[in-house]
Design a protein around this motif. Sequence first.
Motif, PDB file in Angstrom:
ATOM      1  N   HIS A 182      -8.622 -38.539 -16.284  1.00 50.72           N
ATOM      2  CA  HIS A 182      -8.851 -37.084 -16.328  1.00 50.72           C
ATOM      3  C   HIS A 182      -8.356 -36.405 -15.056  1.00 50.72           C
ATOM      4  O   HIS A 182      -8.853 -35.354 -14.675  1.00 50.72           O
ATOM      5  CB  HIS A 182     -10.331 -36.799 -16.533  1.00 50.72           C
ATOM      6  N   GLN A 183      -7.383 -37.005 -14.398  1.00 48.10           N
ATOM      7  CA  GLN A 183      -6.769 -36.456 -13.190  1.00 48.10           C
ATOM      8  C   GLN A 183      -7.763 -36.241 -12.052  1.00 48.10           C
ATOM      9  O   GLN A 183      -7.607 -35.327 -11.247  1.00 48.10           O
ATOM     10  CB  GLN A 183      -6.020 -35.154 -13.496  1.00 48.10           C
ATOM     11  N   LEU A 184      -8.796 -37.077 -12.005  1.00 57.59           N
ATOM     12  CA  LEU A 184      -9.594 -37.138 -10.795  1.00 57.59           C
ATOM     13  C   LEU A 184      -8.846 -38.004  -9.787  1.00 57.59           C
ATOM     14  O   LEU A 184      -7.889 -38.703 -10.132  1.00 57.59           O
ATOM     15  CB  LEU A 184     -10.972 -37.750 -11.084  1.00 57.59           C
ATOM     16  N   ILE A 185      -9.256 -37.937  -8.551  1.00 56.68           N
ATOM     17  CA  ILE A 185      -8.635 -38.732  -7.495  1.00 56.68           C
ATOM     18  C   ILE A 185      -9.429 -40.026  -7.322  1.00 56.68           C
ATOM     19  O   ILE A 185     -10.661 -40.002  -7.339  1.00 56.68           O
ATOM     20  CB  ILE A 185      -8.630 -37.936  -6.171  1.00 56.68           C
ATOM     21  N   THR A 186      -8.721 -41.142  -7.173  1.00 53.18           N
ATOM     22  CA  THR A 186      -9.365 -42.381  -6.740  1.00 53.18           C
ATOM     23  C   THR A 186      -9.066 -42.540  -5.259  1.00 53.18           C
ATOM     24  O   THR A 186      -7.907 -42.477  -4.844  1.00 53.18           O
ATOM     25  CB  THR A 186      -8.829 -43.596  -7.509  1.00 53.18           C
ATOM     26  N   THR A 187     -10.105 -42.709  -4.463  1.00 55.23           N
ATOM     27  CA  THR A 187      -9.941 -42.718  -3.016  1.00 55.23           C
ATOM     28  C   THR A 187     -10.781 -43.833  -2.407  1.00 55.23           C
ATOM     29  O   THR A 187     -11.734 -44.311  -3.031  1.00 55.23           O
ATOM     30  CB  THR A 187     -10.365 -41.340  -2.441  1.00 55.23           C
ATOM     31  N   VAL A 188     -10.405 -44.264  -1.216  1.00 57.68           N
ATOM     32  CA  VAL A 188     -11.276 -45.173  -0.477  1.00 57.68           C
ATOM     33  C   VAL A 188     -12.484 -44.371   0.000  1.00 57.68           C
ATOM     34  O   VAL A 188     -12.337 -43.300   0.595  1.00 57.68           O
ATOM     35  CB  VAL A 188     -10.550 -45.794   0.730  1.00 57.68           C
ATOM     36  N   ALA A 189     -13.672 -44.883  -0.267  1.00 58.28           N
ATOM     37  CA  ALA A 189     -14.880 -44.237   0.248  1.00 58.28           C
ATOM     38  C   ALA A 189     -15.077 -44.629   1.713  1.00 58.28           C
ATOM     39  O   ALA A 189     -15.245 -43.775   2.584  1.00 58.28           O
ATOM     40  CB  ALA A 189     -16.092 -44.633  -0.586  1.00 58.28           C
ATOM     41  N   TRP A 190     -15.040 -45.926   1.975  1.00 62.68           N
ATOM     42  CA  TRP A 190     -15.117 -46.454   3.341  1.00 62.68           C
ATOM     43  C   TRP A 190     -14.841 -47.953   3.294  1.00 62.68           C
ATOM     44  O   TRP A 190     -14.894 -48.581   2.230  1.00 62.68           O
ATOM     45  CB  TRP A 190     -16.514 -46.226   3.954  1.00 62.68           C
ATOM     46  N   GLN A 191     -14.537 -48.501   4.438  1.00 62.25           N
ATOM     47  CA  GLN A 191     -14.453 -49.956   4.591  1.00 62.25           C
ATOM     48  C   GLN A 191     -15.421 -50.322   5.712  1.00 62.25           C
ATOM     49  O   GLN A 191     -15.267 -49.881   6.846  1.00 62.25           O
ATOM     50  CB  GLN A 191     -13.037 -50.384   4.952  1.00 62.25           C
ATOM     51  N   ALA A 192     -16.429 -51.081   5.367  1.00 62.15           N
ATOM     52  CA  ALA A 192     -17.466 -51.424   6.343  1.00 62.15           C
ATOM     53  C   ALA A 192     -18.147 -52.703   5.909  1.00 62.15           C
ATOM     54  O   ALA A 192     -18.269 -52.989   4.717  1.00 62.15           O
ATOM     55  CB  ALA A 192     -18.500 -50.302   6.457  1.00 62.15           C
ATOM     56  N   GLY A 193     -18.588 -53.480   6.883  1.00 62.88           N
ATOM     57  CA  GLY A 193     -19.297 -54.713   6.575  1.00 62.88           C
ATOM     58  C   GLY A 193     -18.462 -55.699   5.790  1.00 62.88           C
ATOM     59  O   GLY A 193     -18.987 -56.477   4.982  1.00 62.88           O
ATOM     60  N   GLY A 194     -17.147 -55.671   5.983  1.00 66.02           N
ATOM     61  CA  GLY A 194     -16.271 -56.614   5.301  1.00 66.02           C
ATOM     62  C   GLY A 194     -15.933 -56.248   3.873  1.00 66.02           C
ATOM     63  O   GLY A 194     -15.303 -57.039   3.167  1.00 66.02           O
ATOM     64  N   GLN A 195     -16.335 -55.067   3.410  1.00 67.16           N
ATOM     65  CA  GLN A 195     -16.054 -54.655   2.032  1.00 67.16           C
ATOM     66  C   GLN A 195     -15.509 -53.239   2.001  1.00 67.16           C
ATOM     67  O   GLN A 195     -15.935 -52.377   2.764  1.00 67.16           O
ATOM     68  CB  GLN A 195     -17.324 -54.714   1.176  1.00 67.16           C
ATOM     69  N   THR A 196     -14.553 -53.019   1.089  1.00 65.62           N
ATOM     70  CA  THR A 196     -14.051 -51.665   0.831  1.00 65.62           C
ATOM     71  C   THR A 196     -14.730 -51.130  -0.412  1.00 65.62           C
ATOM     72  O   THR A 196     -14.745 -51.793  -1.454  1.00 65.62           O
ATOM     73  CB  THR A 196     -12.530 -51.669   0.625  1.00 65.62           C
ATOM     74  N   ASP A 197     -15.312 -49.952  -0.303  1.00 60.20           N
ATOM     75  CA  ASP A 197     -15.871 -49.256  -1.467  1.00 60.20           C
ATOM     76  C   ASP A 197     -14.949 -48.101  -1.828  1.00 60.20           C
ATOM     77  O   ASP A 197     -14.374 -47.451  -0.940  1.00 60.20           O
ATOM     78  CB  ASP A 197     -17.271 -48.718  -1.158  1.00 60.20           C
ATOM     79  N   PHE A 198     -14.815 -47.858  -3.122  1.00 68.33           N
ATOM     80  CA  PHE A 198     -13.955 -46.790  -3.616  1.00 68.33           C
ATOM     81  C   PHE A 198     -14.802 -45.697  -4.267  1.00 68.33           C
ATOM     82  O   PHE A 198     -15.967 -45.911  -4.603  1.00 68.33           O
ATOM     83  CB  PHE A 198     -12.938 -47.345  -4.619  1.00 68.33           C
ATOM     84  N   ALA A 199     -14.183 -44.538  -4.434  1.00 70.61           N
ATOM     85  CA  ALA A 199     -14.882 -43.410  -5.057  1.00 70.61           C
ATOM     86  C   ALA A 199     -13.934 -42.659  -5.963  1.00 70.61           C
ATOM     87  O   ALA A 199     -12.718 -42.625  -5.741  1.00 70.61           O
ATOM     88  CB  ALA A 199     -15.424 -42.465  -3.980  1.00 70.61           C
ATOM     89  N   LEU A 200     -14.499 -42.058  -6.985  1.00 73.24           N
ATOM     90  CA  LEU A 200     -13.797 -41.040  -7.757  1.00 73.24           C
ATOM     91  C   LEU A 200     -14.158 -39.696  -7.155  1.00 73.24           C
ATOM     92  O   LEU A 200     -15.309 -39.462  -6.767  1.00 73.24           O
ATOM     93  CB  LEU A 200     -14.211 -41.077  -9.230  1.00 73.24           C
TER      94      LEU A 200
END
Length: 505
Positions: A282-300
């Motif tokens: 639906h043309q939302l953006i997929t972005t990196v939320a943060w990288q911390a504690g050895g893991q990358t979390d993503f966000a819409l």
Amino acid sequence: MKSAILALDQGTTSSRAIVFDHAGAIRTVAQKEFKQFYPQAGWVEHDPLEIWQTQLATAREALAKAGLKAADIAAIGITNQRETTVVWDRQTGAPIHNAIVWQDRRTAGFCDELRRAGHAGLVQQKAGLVIDAYFSGSKLRWILDHVPGARDRARRGELAFGTIDTWLLWNLTGGALHVTDPSNASRTMLFNLRTGAWDDELLRLLDVPREVLPSVRSSSEVYGETAKGLFDASVPIAGIAGDQQAALFGQNCFTRGLAKNTYGTGCFMLMNIGPTPAPSKHQLITTVAWQAGGQTDFALEGSVFIGGAVVQWLRDGLGLVKSSAEIEALAATVPDCGGVYLVPAFAGLGAPHWDQYARGTMTGITRGTTAGHIARAALEGIAFQVGDVLDVMKQDSGIAMNELRVDGGACANNLLMQFQADILQVPVVRPKVIETTALGAAYLAGLATGFWKNRDEVHRAWQAERTFAPQMTADAAAHRRSRWAEALKRARDWEEHSSVKASAP
């Protein structure tokens, strides 16, 4: 014992510094506005040196107001206006051009060319983004093309590019560090979400030499210390995140499915979708939320163009209220909207509708319509737009949302928050500290330096001020949203239709 964290919150119109204590409470705030430059229609620039000077001044002022020395500060966290682009000389630190601001549209034609050439799928697949002048990559390309000799100097490694986090870190460390984090890198159209690195194919597409790019480090680690002479002691710099991602972290949206909405001039909604980037349908953006504690979390992420700005219009354009704070009382003079729906498509519609030809529309007006009904319809229009974006977020992510966390100026409006809960049919949670952008940067820096031991300790510091539970029945909410959908239809394609009619014989 170190008693506080200093968060630098570098925004679009002002630089701020906030001192937080271990309980996550604000000790002091300092803020300085800086000049906006509009060289041509659609162009927006900032003076990078003024950004740095105002940010340093607010940091010093915040410490002084708190009665603290730099030695009392455990770490500095940085959060920033995203996508704004700076290029500077590595030897002198002098910018070669004004910063090109995220709002700037000068590269829209180049982005149109990329789309027409069929590159939209590649950019979404690799970078998670739609091709748009909003993002940093095309701005960087413009500077390299339009400042004499810049491209050759960049290839020789003489120039440095950065978003505002990188520019601040460079100056804070006296030029020792040229670093960004994945949350900011993922806003450039040059960063591959899956590899977590700059992407050669995207660099070729935008004609950007790799030599100009910063290294990408995690969002929560000790990058280095402040240079001598800036403060009375050196302070570790240990957290970086773009403003909306920092707000997501500040809202403690650490687990998949938690979402926040920031109610500002527009609305920015982000949902944590976990460790795997998911493309949006639906043309939302997929972005990196943060990288911390050895893991990358993503966000819409989805953006609504007009949020609190509709209240400013009622105040300045219609004169219905003298101050924005009065809108809630005016809306409360009526029990409901009286069948009035206001679609605030003053600049078209953003996610998920993406209609640049839509225009603001008010429907359902009768002789019985009052200023109270219009005020209520305006507030409800904000909530309906948020509902539309979160609906497609749930579809894209496959996650059932259990609550929405809120921040930003308009979240203080209780009537708006209650209606938001009603039409979403989920609780809306407002935190005690609504400065969640700066708080997120503070948390990231504090976790990297042991000021907070872990996220559980951070979570205990985060406190809800009020939870708005749905009071409307599900059937009533569905009916109201169906009427909103009808109002949206009447706002869609308005400019396009009117221009066709105007040119008809």
